[in-house]
Design a protein around this motif. Structure first.
Motif, short mmCIF file in Angstrom:
data_model
loop_
_atom_site.label_atom_id
_atom_site.label_comp_id
_atom_site.label_asym_id
_atom_site.label_seq_id
_atom_site.Cartn_x
_atom_site.Cartn_y
_atom_site.Cartn_z
N ASN A 154 6.06 6.50 0.02
CA ASN A 154 6.38 7.47 0.68
C ASN A 154 5.09 8.18 1.29
O ASN A 154 4.24 7.93 1.60
N THR A 155 4.25 9.63 0.18
CA THR A 155 3.28 10.31 0.90
C THR A 155 2.63 9.90 0.27
O THR A 155 1.32 10.72 0.55
N MET A 156 2.48 9.70 -0.59
CA MET A 156 1.16 9.34 -1.60
C MET A 156 0.45 8.07 -1.32
O MET A 156 0.97 6.68 -1.14
N ILE A 157 -0.96 8.25 -1.68
CA ILE A 157 -1.65 7.23 -1.37
C ILE A 157 -2.12 6.81 -2.85
O ILE A 157 -2.86 7.66 -3.43
N ALA A 158 -2.26 5.08 -2.93
CA ALA A 158 -3.62 5.29 -4.23
C ALA A 158 -4.21 4.17 -3.86
O ALA A 158 -3.83 3.65 -2.72
N LYS A 159 -5.74 3.95 -4.68
CA LYS A 159 -6.39 2.18 -4.75
C LYS A 159 -6.98 1.92 -5.33
O LYS A 159 -6.93 2.29 -6.44
N GLU A 160 -6.87 0.67 -5.97
CA GLU A 160 -7.64 -0.11 -6.89
C GLU A 160 -8.42 -0.85 -6.10
O GLU A 160 -8.73 -0.80 -5.24
N LYS A 161 -9.11 -1.08 -6.69
CA LYS A 161 -10.67 -1.97 -6.43
C LYS A 161 -11.00 -2.51 -7.40
O LYS A 161 -11.34 -2.36 -8.70
N VAL A 162 -11.61 -3.71 -6.98
CA VAL A 162 -12.30 -4.20 -7.98
C VAL A 162 -14.05 -5.52 -7.29
O VAL A 162 -13.67 -5.41 -5.92
N ALA A 163 -15.24 -5.00 -8.16
CA ALA A 163 -16.73 -5.34 -7.58
C ALA A 163 -16.67 -7.13 -6.67
O ALA A 163 -15.82 -8.10 -8.17
N ILE A 164 -17.05 -7.29 -6.23
CA ILE A 164 -17.08 -9.04 -5.92
C ILE A 164 -18.78 -8.86 -5.19
O ILE A 164 -19.47 -8.62 -4.93
N SER A 165 -19.08 -10.63 -5.63
CA SER A 165 -20.61 -11.18 -4.99
C SER A 165 -20.23 -11.52 -3.96
O SER A 165 -18.94 -11.43 -2.90
N ARG A 166 -21.67 -11.23 -3.09
CA ARG A 166 -21.70 -11.57 -1.50
C ARG A 166 -21.03 -13.19 -1.85
O ARG A 166 -20.27 -13.86 -0.43
N GLU A 167 -21.20 -13.92 -2.86
CA GLU A 167 -20.48 -15.55 -2.77
C GLU A 167 -19.10 -15.26 -2.60
O GLU A 167 -18.50 -15.71 -2.00
N VAL A 168 -18.39 -14.63 -3.26
CA VAL A 168 -17.28 -14.78 -3.38
C VAL A 168 -16.63 -14.02 -2.33
O VAL A 168 -15.55 -15.16 -1.72
#
Length: 237
Positions: A92-106
């Protein structure tokens, strides 16, 4: 156990230089600048956005679908020190964010569609991206590039940003490509003002923003930049 998502409000506006200057002058008194900013109060963001074989993220945004999501790889100040793979979710009018660190190689392997690099990852988000790349042909589509000036306040967990000099990498998808020369993505000399907050905006910040004269916009940087690519066709990159 997967962490519970925290949804926030997100308001977007286009502002011209005069409006930006006036709002920024007030915010500098009322809020603190982002700790990651340089001496000019800014930092650089470059993202690689992904979409599937049906261009689902693009089509849903253009169609005004309220519940949707998109995937991106994001890095800062043209450095590979910190690289995140992110999923931005809208309900609807709300947002969320998931994130995970990855390497340059990935990252490099994902950009050439070698999703096998994620096959044995424990992160639910990386498992999800592996599934999407394998089964829905999720692929890197476009680079979105801009300068951000950010202000933060603990009260209400408010974050206000000005995104400037929005550029697109056209059909290039490697953020470290030596031949990458992003071009301007907006015809008008405007900035994108974003206001993010949890439950409320404190009155002193609301008064400082003076948003009454501004009209809310969709202002999707991904959609703006995709108009420069073959947005409605499938390229097997």
């Amino acid at each position: 156990m997967q962490k519970k998502l925290k949804f926030r409000h997100e308001l977007k506006y286009y502002v011209n230089y005069h409006q930006y200057y006036l709002i920024r002058q007030r915010l500098r008194i009322l809020m603190k600048q982002d700790q990651n900013a340089n001496d000019s109060g800014e930092y650089h963001i470059r993202s690689v956005y992904f979409d599937d074989i049906e261009n689902k993220a693009l089509q849903e945004k253009q169609g005004g679908v309220e519940n949707r999501h998109k995937y991106r790889i994001r890095l800062y100040n043209k450095s590979d020190t910190i690289i995140h793979l992110e999923k931005k979710i809208k309900r609807n009018t709300m947002i969320a964010k998931e994130k995970v660190a990855i390497s340059r190689e990935v990252m490099d392997r994902l950009l050439v569609n070698d999703y096998s690099v994620l096959a044995n990852e424990e992160s639910p988000l990386l498992q999800e991206v592996y599934y999407e790349m394998k089964n829905r042909l999720l692929r890197p589509k476009v680079i979105v590039d801009y300068i951000r000036e950010a202000y933060v306040a603990k009260t209400g967990n408010v974050r206000i940003t000005f995104d400037k000099d929005l550029r697109t990498g056209l059909n290039k998808i490697d953020p470290f490509d030596s031949d990458l020369f992003p071009v301007k993505a907006l015809d008008e000399p405007v900035y994108i003002l974003e206001v993010k907050y949890d439950e409320y905006i404190p009155n002193y910040i609301r008064d400082g923003l003076q948003l009454n004269g501004l009209q809310r916009q969709a202002a999707s940087k991904y959609t703006i930049c995709r108009k420069f690519t073959k947005a409605n066709s499938w390229e097997d990159q």
